[in-house]
Design a protein around this motif. Structure first.
Motif, PDB file in Angstrom:
ATOM      1  N   ARG A 121       6.641   0.621 -21.174  1.00 58.66           N
ATOM      2  CA  ARG A 121       5.358   1.031 -20.608  1.00 58.66           C
ATOM      3  C   ARG A 121       4.361  -0.113 -20.675  1.00 58.66           C
ATOM      4  O   ARG A 121       4.366  -0.910 -21.611  1.00 58.66           O
ATOM      5  N   GLY A 122       3.476  -0.121 -19.705  1.00 57.13           N
ATOM      6  CA  GLY A 122       2.407  -1.102 -19.717  1.00 57.13           C
ATOM      7  C   GLY A 122       1.241  -0.622 -18.876  1.00 57.13           C
ATOM      8  O   GLY A 122       1.412   0.213 -17.986  1.00 57.13           O
ATOM      9  N   ALA A 123       0.070  -1.146 -19.173  1.00 55.01           N
ATOM     10  CA  ALA A 123      -1.115  -0.817 -18.380  1.00 55.01           C
ATOM     11  C   ALA A 123      -2.169  -1.893 -18.580  1.00 55.01           C
ATOM     12  O   ALA A 123      -2.193  -2.580 -19.610  1.00 55.01           O
ATOM     13  N   THR A 124      -3.012  -2.027 -17.587  1.00 53.26           N
ATOM     14  CA  THR A 124      -4.136  -2.958 -17.663  1.00 53.26           C
ATOM     15  C   THR A 124      -5.261  -2.414 -16.795  1.00 53.26           C
ATOM     16  O   THR A 124      -5.073  -1.434 -16.066  1.00 53.26           O
ATOM     17  N   THR A 125      -6.408  -3.043 -16.872  1.00 53.30           N
ATOM     18  CA  THR A 125      -7.545  -2.638 -16.049  1.00 53.30           C
ATOM     19  C   THR A 125      -8.159  -3.852 -15.374  1.00 53.30           C
ATOM     20  O   THR A 125      -8.002  -4.985 -15.831  1.00 53.30           O
ATOM     21  N   LEU A 126      -8.868  -3.578 -14.296  1.00 57.39           N
ATOM     22  CA  LEU A 126      -9.601  -4.608 -13.553  1.00 57.39           C
ATOM     23  C   LEU A 126     -11.092  -4.465 -13.821  1.00 57.39           C
ATOM     24  O   LEU A 126     -11.557  -3.379 -14.183  1.00 57.39           O
ATOM     25  N   LEU A 127     -11.817  -5.538 -13.615  1.00 55.84           N
ATOM     26  CA  LEU A 127     -13.279  -5.464 -13.656  1.00 55.84           C
ATOM     27  C   LEU A 127     -13.829  -5.037 -12.299  1.00 55.84           C
ATOM     28  O   LEU A 127     -14.851  -4.375 -12.206  1.00 55.84           O
ATOM     29  N   HIS A 181       5.584  -2.042 -26.017  1.00 58.17           N
ATOM     30  CA  HIS A 181       4.829  -1.568 -24.864  1.00 58.17           C
ATOM     31  C   HIS A 181       3.542  -2.381 -24.806  1.00 58.17           C
ATOM     32  O   HIS A 181       2.955  -2.710 -25.844  1.00 58.17           O
ATOM     33  N   ILE A 182       3.093  -2.708 -23.608  1.00 51.93           N
ATOM     34  CA  ILE A 182       1.974  -3.634 -23.433  1.00 51.93           C
ATOM     35  C   ILE A 182       0.790  -2.934 -22.779  1.00 51.93           C
ATOM     36  O   ILE A 182       0.891  -2.451 -21.646  1.00 51.93           O
ATOM     37  N   PHE A 183      -0.326  -2.897 -23.477  1.00 53.31           N
ATOM     38  CA  PHE A 183      -1.553  -2.310 -22.960  1.00 53.31           C
ATOM     39  C   PHE A 183      -2.667  -3.342 -23.103  1.00 53.31           C
ATOM     40  O   PHE A 183      -3.007  -3.733 -24.224  1.00 53.31           O
ATOM     41  N   LEU A 184      -3.196  -3.790 -21.979  1.00 54.67           N
ATOM     42  CA  LEU A 184      -4.179  -4.865 -21.962  1.00 54.67           C
ATOM     43  C   LEU A 184      -5.560  -4.371 -21.518  1.00 54.67           C
ATOM     44  O   LEU A 184      -5.675  -3.357 -20.829  1.00 54.67           O
ATOM     45  N   ASN A 185      -6.568  -5.116 -21.914  1.00 52.70           N
ATOM     46  CA  ASN A 185      -7.951  -4.842 -21.520  1.00 52.70           C
ATOM     47  C   ASN A 185      -8.343  -3.413 -21.912  1.00 52.70           C
ATOM     48  O   ASN A 185      -7.980  -2.963 -22.982  1.00 52.70           O
TER      49      ASN A 185
END
Length: 127
Positions: A14-20, A111-115
């Motif tokens: 699993r992974g997730a990130t967000t944008l500005l 699992h990678i979760f960024l920002n």
């Protein structure tokens, strides 16, 4: 090839990130950063990838997030979807599920979760 898979098990990362902001350049950078980290931190080879499933929130519409995964891993199928619109859910969020073969046990997967997405599943983040 079948001999190669004999000692491997099918796992999901699993992974997730967000944008500005919804910008194709930022979307490209964040998607590539996320999937590269998911792959590298779990020692996944492209030949062991089964597919990527990607969802984005409805405020991301400047480009298909899956386009950048396909450019990075062209031999791996990518499926994209729109995330359910839920009150208080993170905005500008991209979620990725990578299915792959691995010698690792489930509890060894990183699992990678960024920002801002790091708030989604703090229980899965390993330091």
């Amino acid at each position: 090839m079948e001999e190669h898979k004999e000692n491997l098990r099918l796992l999901a990362i699993r992974g997730a990130t967000t944008l500005l902001k919804d910008d194709p350049k930022e979307l490209r950078e964040k998607v590539i950063e996320l999937v590269t980290k998911m792959v590298n931190e779990n020692d996944v080879k492209e030949e062991d990838m089964v597919n990527f499933f990607i969802s984005v929130t409805n405020d991301i519409h400047s480009e298909f997030a899956g386009k950048f995964v396909r450019e990075t891993y062209p031999s791996t199928p990518v499926f994209g979807a729109l995330e359910t619109n839920v009150t208080n859910a993170p905005k500008m969020c991209i979620r990725v599920l990578l299915q792959c073969y691995s010698k690792k046990a489930k509890n060894q997967i990183r699992h990678i979760f960024l920002n801002e997405a790091s708030k989604l599943r703090p229980d899965l983040i390993k330091e």
